[in-house]
Motif scaffolding. Structure first.
Motif, PDB file in Angstrom:
ATOM      1  N   HIS A  41       4.251   3.240  15.717  1.00 52.35           N
ATOM      2  CA  HIS A  41       3.748   3.536  14.381  1.00 52.35           C
ATOM      3  C   HIS A  41       2.939   2.364  13.854  1.00 52.35           C
ATOM      4  N   SER A  44       2.669  -0.836  15.725  1.00 56.85           N
ATOM      5  CA  SER A  44       2.223  -0.770  17.114  1.00 56.85           C
ATOM      6  C   SER A  44       1.147  -1.825  17.351  1.00 56.85           C
ATOM      7  N   PHE A  46      -1.441  -1.393  18.964  1.00 57.50           N
ATOM      8  CA  PHE A  46      -2.738  -0.727  18.852  1.00 57.50           C
ATOM      9  C   PHE A  46      -3.171  -0.602  17.404  1.00 57.50           C
ATOM     10  N   ALA A  47      -2.221  -0.540  16.483  1.00 60.02           N
ATOM     11  CA  ALA A  47      -2.584  -0.497  15.067  1.00 60.02           C
ATOM     12  C   ALA A  47      -3.259  -1.800  14.666  1.00 60.02           C
ATOM     13  N   VAL A  52      -8.662   1.787  17.607  1.00 55.71           N
ATOM     14  CA  VAL A  52      -8.129   2.803  18.509  1.00 55.71           C
ATOM     15  C   VAL A  52      -7.775   4.067  17.748  1.00 55.71           C
ATOM     16  N   HIS A  53      -8.385   5.178  18.126  1.00 63.17           N
ATOM     17  CA  HIS A  53      -8.033   6.476  17.539  1.00 63.17           C
ATOM     18  C   HIS A  53      -6.700   6.939  18.119  1.00 63.17           C
ATOM     19  N   MET A  54      -6.698   7.109  19.449  1.00 64.36           N
ATOM     20  CA  MET A  54      -5.463   7.495  20.118  1.00 64.36           C
ATOM     21  C   MET A  54      -5.384   6.818  21.465  1.00 64.36           C
ATOM     22  N   VAL A 147     -12.403   4.665  13.125  1.00 63.45           N
ATOM     23  CA  VAL A 147     -11.022   4.775  12.648  1.00 63.45           C
ATOM     24  C   VAL A 147     -10.934   4.453  11.154  1.00 63.45           C
ATOM     25  N   THR A 150     -12.244   7.281   9.148  1.00 59.55           N
ATOM     26  CA  THR A 150     -11.351   8.444   9.188  1.00 59.55           C
ATOM     27  C   THR A 150     -10.167   8.236   8.249  1.00 59.55           C
ATOM     28  N   LEU A 151      -9.582   7.054   8.289  1.00 58.61           N
ATOM     29  CA  LEU A 151      -8.420   6.797   7.437  1.00 58.61           C
ATOM     30  C   LEU A 151      -8.811   6.838   5.968  1.00 58.61           C
ATOM     31  N   PRO A 194      -3.734   1.666  10.007  1.00 61.50           N
ATOM     32  CA  PRO A 194      -3.593   2.740  10.995  1.00 61.50           C
ATOM     33  C   PRO A 194      -2.133   3.091  11.249  1.00 61.50           C
ATOM     34  N   ALA A 195      -1.894   4.358  11.442  1.00 59.07           N
ATOM     35  CA  ALA A 195      -0.574   4.890  11.793  1.00 59.07           C
ATOM     36  C   ALA A 195       0.470   4.662  10.716  1.00 59.07           C
ATOM     37  N   VAL A 197       0.547   6.404   7.681  1.00 55.58           N
ATOM     38  CA  VAL A 197       0.826   7.618   6.915  1.00 55.58           C
ATOM     39  C   VAL A 197       1.399   8.648   7.873  1.00 55.58           C
ATOM     40  N   ARG A 198       2.630   9.034   7.661  1.00 50.10           N
ATOM     41  CA  ARG A 198       3.229   9.994   8.581  1.00 50.10           C
ATOM     42  C   ARG A 198       3.880  11.115   7.801  1.00 50.10           C
TER      43      ARG A 198
END
Lengths: 207, 394, 199
Positions: A41, A44, A46-47, A52-54, A147, A150-151, A194-195, A197-198
């Motif tokens: 999340h 991460s 990657f965040a 990184v999108h995915m 990214v 998008t966010l 990134p990651a 908001v869940r």
């Protein structure tokens, strides 16, 4: 170039995993355990890279045997698959990956054959390129937004919905004032990490 | 196309009953022997799908009472169906809806721990439905069932709403119901344009028989998952029974409040929620007003598509009937939808209620406690909605 | 479960192809690259964020020391790797493809060993399950958003930016612009959030 679609780069890396018959737990199982425990999340690695999108990491045990009359065969090594979808180009991304996530990159790839470690960026990039496979066909639904864009857009969408609902029936000067205030707040709000908001419904608060 | 033997198919699955009153009985079998004995007695009474006789004036003579039956997985196991056959049922049927409540969205207030006592104890084995013209017939039937050894652990009465002394086609929220049961290949019954799937070249075609009945090819070009031997499952179907609380008073109050802000007012907002005006006029055919002429015309009242309204300006994307049957709303000539839209319904019934106006406004019992019973028949319990539906509609 | 992250599902699949056949698949993908209209149905399904096919030749599995003979694989088949990031459940995804894109799927996978065809769907699902392998770590920058949510969000952002440029108009004109804006974005405001539960 098949690896790119618009602004997005599709990276596919297959790294052979070490074999060690003497180890109490095999390198591939150690690797799996590490991956399962790694945070996916907002904390991460990657965040931290932000482009990184995915992305995914997968231990591929072997090829598949479909059954007779197909021939049965096996891979000599298990592979660590790294599939990533990010903004921009390969080398800048790999450098960012090393900068932002040096510790985790080391912990993951140390289980792989021939990994030169994380100290030297050029050697790291050379290693990753040796393990890279050319993507044959890359499909991307939205290929021209980064990214952060998008966010921010998702944040705007949620905030706009709340604003419209709150101001149903509003008119004239009052509406315009309310909108101006809203616009200022939205502009000042930080782009969400990134990651972070869940699974949340819109609340009217800027998330 | 298969020839369907209507005398081997239960009437409520094939025909969709329209009776004023009903009673649903829930049974348990103490052991396999007594269960089978009861079954033997019941078999002679089951109402099959053959046409009802007509009298000298050519009017259909409905029976005084119908009997139909359905079993849970637990019930079949209790009757002694061999394990090898039981294993052949789809996992959704084996697990039951209680175990799968999260998939259905039965969470929070709707979670199984809040369900009625009937569903909290020992599993129900059998659902026995009796529909009748008169209330007394239901009582007589129940007495006969009890006399033949059934252990009745629950019972639910249901009826059409009575408004101004007459039976109504309306459900508790005030909407006329009962339109558009799907049409299947091989069924000889009254059909209307709009009841099947979209045919190439703008028309309607019946859905594959296997969408309703086990033992026939379905829309995906294969036989639906069913246990062996064939004799066990053929001509059968899966039944879903769902009892829903309708918060009528809250709904009324909400619509009244929101209707004030909505151009077109409360009536139009009601129509937008459902996709039909309260009298049954489809929004897609008449977006501005009710139209009794369309409602009365069976050639028109289910004959519409959403292909020219993909943005949902006439009938909103999240309207009830559009979500239940998207028709061609997802493009691809309806191919994403055909296997999911076909749920055959027996008429919705509710708690017996007498009202003096169609919205039961003046009725003191018209508060948040009306119940809606939905027996529905379908060949696949995994009723999926296409991914686009779940991602677009909230 | 690592295959899932919010509204996204990470699917990995592999299938073997006789080498002379894999060239047909490469050719097909090349064609798709030049004629994107041929992939229009895939775009219209609109529940895949990113997907890729990677053909790995039988001698192309990465080797760090290509000279050591005992480390060679000695494979007879080429392999088709498939990675997808999609929305919805696995069953919904496969059902939708089988219902709508079976011709395209068949063209890509017909060269794979023992592929049964995309229709009917049950043997197709069995084939996919045999060749699918589980994801061990899955990251998404926006797990709460399906690809439709993302596209809707970008539309709302663009419309908002236009409206924002008009915020100094006199009140009556602004109100008019605002109403136009609401009409324009009304179908793009659905709340993002939970993914459907299920398999």
């Amino acid at each position: 170039m098949a690896n790119k679609n618009g602004n997005i780069y599709g990276l596919t890396i297959l790294s052979p995993i070490k074999q060690d018959a003497a180890a109490p737990v095999s390198p591939s199982l150690e690797l799996r355990k590490y991956l399962h425990e790694l945070c996916a999340h907002e904390r991460s690695p990657f965040a931290r890279i932000r482009d990184v999108h995915m992305a995914r990491l997968v231990v591929m045990d072997d090829v598949v045997f479909e059954g007779s009359p197909s021939h049965e065969e096996h891979l000599r090594y298990k592979y660590l698959v790294f599939e990533a979808n990010f903004d921009g180009d390969l080398e800048p991304f790999l450098r960012k990956m090393l900068d932002a996530a040096r510790e985790e990159v080391g912990q993951i790839w140390r289980h792989c054959e021939g990994f030169p470690g994380t100290a030297d960026p050029d050697k790291f990039i050379e290693y990753m390129k040796k393990c890279q496979l050319e993507t044959t066909f890359y499909f991307v639904d939205v290929n021209d937004k980064t990214v952060p864009q998008t966010l921010k857009a998702l944040q705007t969408q949620s905030a706009v919905a709340a604003f419209i609902q709150k101001h149903q029936g509003a008119t004239g000067g009052g509406l315009r004032e309310a909108f101006r205030q809203f616009s200022k707040e939205l502009a000042a709000a930080k782009t969400p990490h990134p990651a972070s908001v869940r699974g949340r419904e819109f609340t009217g608060q800027l998330v | 196309m298969s020839y369907l033997d209507p005398t081997d198919i239960q009437g409520f699955a094939l025909r969709g009953y329209n009776f004023p009153v009903a009673r649903f009985l829930f049974l348990r079998f103490p052991d396999a022997k007594r269960g089978r004995e009861f079954l033997s007695w019941t078999l002679g009474k089951i109402t099959h799908g053959g046409h009802w006789p007509k009298d000298e004036k050519q009017c259909i003579r409905k029976p005084a009472v119908t009997h139909n039956i359905a079993f849970t997985y637990a019930g079949l196991a209790a009757l002694g169906v061999p394990p090898a056959s039981l294993q052949g049922f789809p996992v959704e049927f084996i697990q039951g809806m209680r175990a799968r409540h999260k998939i259905l969205g039965d969470i929070g207030k709707n979670a199984p721990e809040h369900w009625e006592p009937l569903w909290q104890g020992q599993p129900v084995h059998t659902w026995l439905a009796t529909y009748a013209q008169e209330q007394q017939a239901l009582a007589d039937t129940q007495a006969a069932i009890e006399a033949h050894g059934a252990e009745i652990i629950g019972s639910q009465d249901a009826a059409k709403l009575v408004i101004d002394g007459a039976r109504s086609e309306k459900e508790h929220f005030g909407f006329t119901d009962g339109f558009g049961n799907p049409d299947y290949l091989g069924m000889e019954r009254h059909t209307q344009p709009g009841q099947g799937k979209i045919a190439p070249g703008n028309g309607w075609a019946p859905l594959a028989t296997g969408e309703l009945l086990l033992g026939y090819a379905d829309e995906a070009g294969e036989w639906p998952v069913a246990p062996l031997p064939h004799l066990l499952a053929n001509n059968g179907t899966f039944l879903v029974y769902r009892k829903l609380h309708q918060n009528v008073a809250s709904f009324r109050a909400y619509m009244k409040e929101r209707g004030r802000l909505y151009p077109g007012g409360e009536e139009k907002l009601l129509a937008k929620f459902v996709g039909r005006w309260p009298d049954g006029t489809p929004l897609e055919l008449s977006p501005e007003r009710e139209d009794p002429a369309i409602v009365k015309d069976d050639n028109r009242n289910v004959d519409f598509t959403y292909g020219k309204d993909l943005e949902g300006t006439r009938c909103p994307l999240s309207a009830h009937i559009r979500r239940t049957n998207p028709r061609d709303a997802f493009g691809f000539e309806g191919r994403l939808v055909n296997r999911r839209a076909s749920v055959s319904r027996v008429r919705i019934l509710g708690v017996p209620l007498n009202c003096s106006d169609r919205f039961c406004r003046s009725d003191p019992t018209s508060r948040d406690r009306q119940n809606l019973y939905l027996p529905q028949a379908h060949c696949r319990l995994r009723v999926r909605y296409p991914v686009r539906s779940s991602q677009r509609c909230k | 479960m690592p295959n899932l992250n919010g509204k996204q599902y990470a699917m990995n699949a592999i299938s073997p192809m006789k080498p002379w056949k894999s060239w047909i698949v490469r050719g097909f993908f090349l064609f798709l690259g030049y004629f994107p209209g041929a992939g229009r149905d895939l775009n219209n399904l609109s529940f895949i964020h990113f997907a890729r096919w990677v053909i790995v030749g039988r001698k192309q599995f990465p080797r760090l020391d290509p000279n050591r003979a005992e480390h060679k694989d000695n494979l007879r088949y080429d392999y088709l790797l498939f990675f997808s990031n999609f929305n919805g459940t696995w069953n919904q995804y496969i059902d939708a493809f089988s219902a709508v894109l079976s011709a395209g799927l068949d063209f890509i996978w017909r060269r794979s060993e023992k592929y049964p065809g995309a229709v009917p769907v049950t043997p197709f699902k069995t084939y996919i399950q045999r060749g699918q392998f589980e994801t061990d770590y899955y990251y998404s920058a926006y797990p709460h958003a399906a690809t439709n949510d993302v596209k809707a969000a970008h539309r709302v952002q663009a419309a908002f930016d236009s409206l924002d440029a008009k915020r100094d108009l006199p009140p009556a004109e602004f109100e008019q612009a605002y109403r136009q804006f609401v009409l324009q974005v009304q179908t793009d405001l659905g709340a993002t959030g939970e993914a459907p539960v299920g398999t």
